[in-house]
Design a protein around this motif. Structure first.
Motif, PDB file in Angstrom:
ATOM      1  N   TRP A 127      -4.551   2.869  -6.547  1.00  0.00           N
ATOM      2  CA  TRP A 127      -5.969   3.138  -6.832  1.00  0.00           C
ATOM      3  C   TRP A 127      -6.532   4.149  -5.843  1.00  0.00           C
ATOM      4  O   TRP A 127      -7.277   5.062  -6.215  1.00  0.00           O
ATOM      5  N   VAL A 174      -0.531  -6.930  -6.033  1.00  0.00           N
ATOM      6  CA  VAL A 174      -1.927  -6.559  -5.810  1.00  0.00           C
ATOM      7  C   VAL A 174      -2.023  -5.422  -4.792  1.00  0.00           C
ATOM      8  O   VAL A 174      -2.773  -4.454  -4.983  1.00  0.00           O
ATOM      9  N   ALA A 175      -1.259  -5.512  -3.696  1.00  0.00           N
ATOM     10  CA  ALA A 175      -1.289  -4.474  -2.667  1.00  0.00           C
ATOM     11  C   ALA A 175      -0.808  -3.135  -3.220  1.00  0.00           C
ATOM     12  O   ALA A 175      -1.371  -2.077  -2.907  1.00  0.00           O
ATOM     13  N   CYS A 227      -3.533  -1.600  -5.318  1.00  0.00           N
ATOM     14  CA  CYS A 227      -4.606  -1.071  -4.464  1.00  0.00           C
ATOM     15  C   CYS A 227      -4.222   0.284  -3.874  1.00  0.00           C
ATOM     16  O   CYS A 227      -5.040   1.212  -3.818  1.00  0.00           O
ATOM     17  N   LEU A 268       0.832  -1.203   0.000  1.00  0.00           N
ATOM     18  CA  LEU A 268       0.000   0.000   0.000  1.00  0.00           C
ATOM     19  C   LEU A 268       0.866   1.251   0.000  1.00  0.00           C
ATOM     20  O   LEU A 268       0.580   2.237  -0.679  1.00  0.00           O
TER      21      LEU A 268
END
Length: 259
Positions: A222, A215-216, A219, A20
């Motif tokens: 995003w 994926v993190a 995200c 993140l």
């Protein structure tokens, strides 16, 4: 041999937080990676395991933010940052890392408190103007970012101290910090290999976490893409305060305990 199930129970949240952060959500989340992973392995191995994961995240971030970034800020900071890595490599056996964490943390907390005071003044009619690019501060904070990144995984706060007052558009700021640390992490591979902190076993374990890391990171990007400037900058300063406070806590606690 792959680690057991208990390792992944700890590694997964560590990688999620770092991912993140790599997506653009602030250095405070990234600083949690090594301490959390150190609950399963030694701090040295935790740092070694995270470096290949960070580079995988960098590749995703570079693609996501490929159209954004401020070249002048990079050109101002990168030469001294790479020099800082070289100094960190040369002095890694002699420098007390906890003292460095404490110093960087105190500087960062002071920086954020100064920003809060400036915001308070602005509400009474004193505008907050963007800072210009300055060679002297760029050399200082760039070298500390490179040095701190190598010896204590604490390069983010010095970068923020220089770059946040420039008040770049949020996407340009994020693209800049992504490029900056992608380059530093690539440069760090050479001294990490030379110091024996990376081997095939650690890289293989890191590779099992690559899908989650990617994926993190996506995200995080995003979320940042949907932040307005009036939300983005207070959020980033809050992340800087959390990061600085954590560095102060870790550095002081370890120095007082003598570990």
């Amino acid at each position: 041999m792959f680690p057991d199930y208990d390792f992944y129970l700890i590694a997964v949240p560590a990688v999620l937080l770092v991912g993140l952060s790599k997506g653009g959500m602030g250095e405070a989340l990234s600083l949690m990676g090594v301490p959390i992973l150190s609950m399963a392995v030694s701090p040295v191995q935790a740092a070694a395991l995270l470096l290949p994961i960070l580079i995988a995240m960098d590749m995703v971030s570079l693609w996501i933010w490929r159209k954004h970034g401020d070249r002048r800020t990079l050109f101002m900071l990168l030469p001294s940052a790479i020099a800082g890595i070289a100094v960190g490599w040369a002095t890694s056996a002699y420098v007390p890392r906890d003292a460095l964490r404490l110093i960087i943390g105190l500087i960062t907390v002071t920086f954020v408190l100064r920003y809060v005071y400036t915001v308070w003044l602005s509400r009474n009619g004193a505008p907050i103007r963007p800072k210009p690019q300055r060679a002297g501060p760029a050399a200082l904070w760039g070298s500390l970012a490179g040095y701190g990144s190598f010896v204590a995984h604490a390069g983010g706060p010095p970068f923020q101290i220089y770059a946040l007052p420039l008040k770049l558009e949020p996407r340009e700021y994020t693209g800049t910090i992504v490029r900056f640390f992608a380059i530093l992490n690539a440069v760090k591979l050479v001294p990490y290999f030379a110091l024996g902190q990376l081997d095939l076993s650690n890289v293989t374990i890191s590779a099992t976490l690559f899908p989650l890391a990617m994926v993190a990171t996506a995200c995080g990007a995003w979320i940042v893409r949907r932040m307005k400037p009036q939300v983005f900058y207070p959020f980033m300063y809050t992340m800087a305060l959390i990061a600085g406070s954590k560095l102060v806590w870790d550095g002081l606690a370890n120095l007082l305990s003598g570990s």
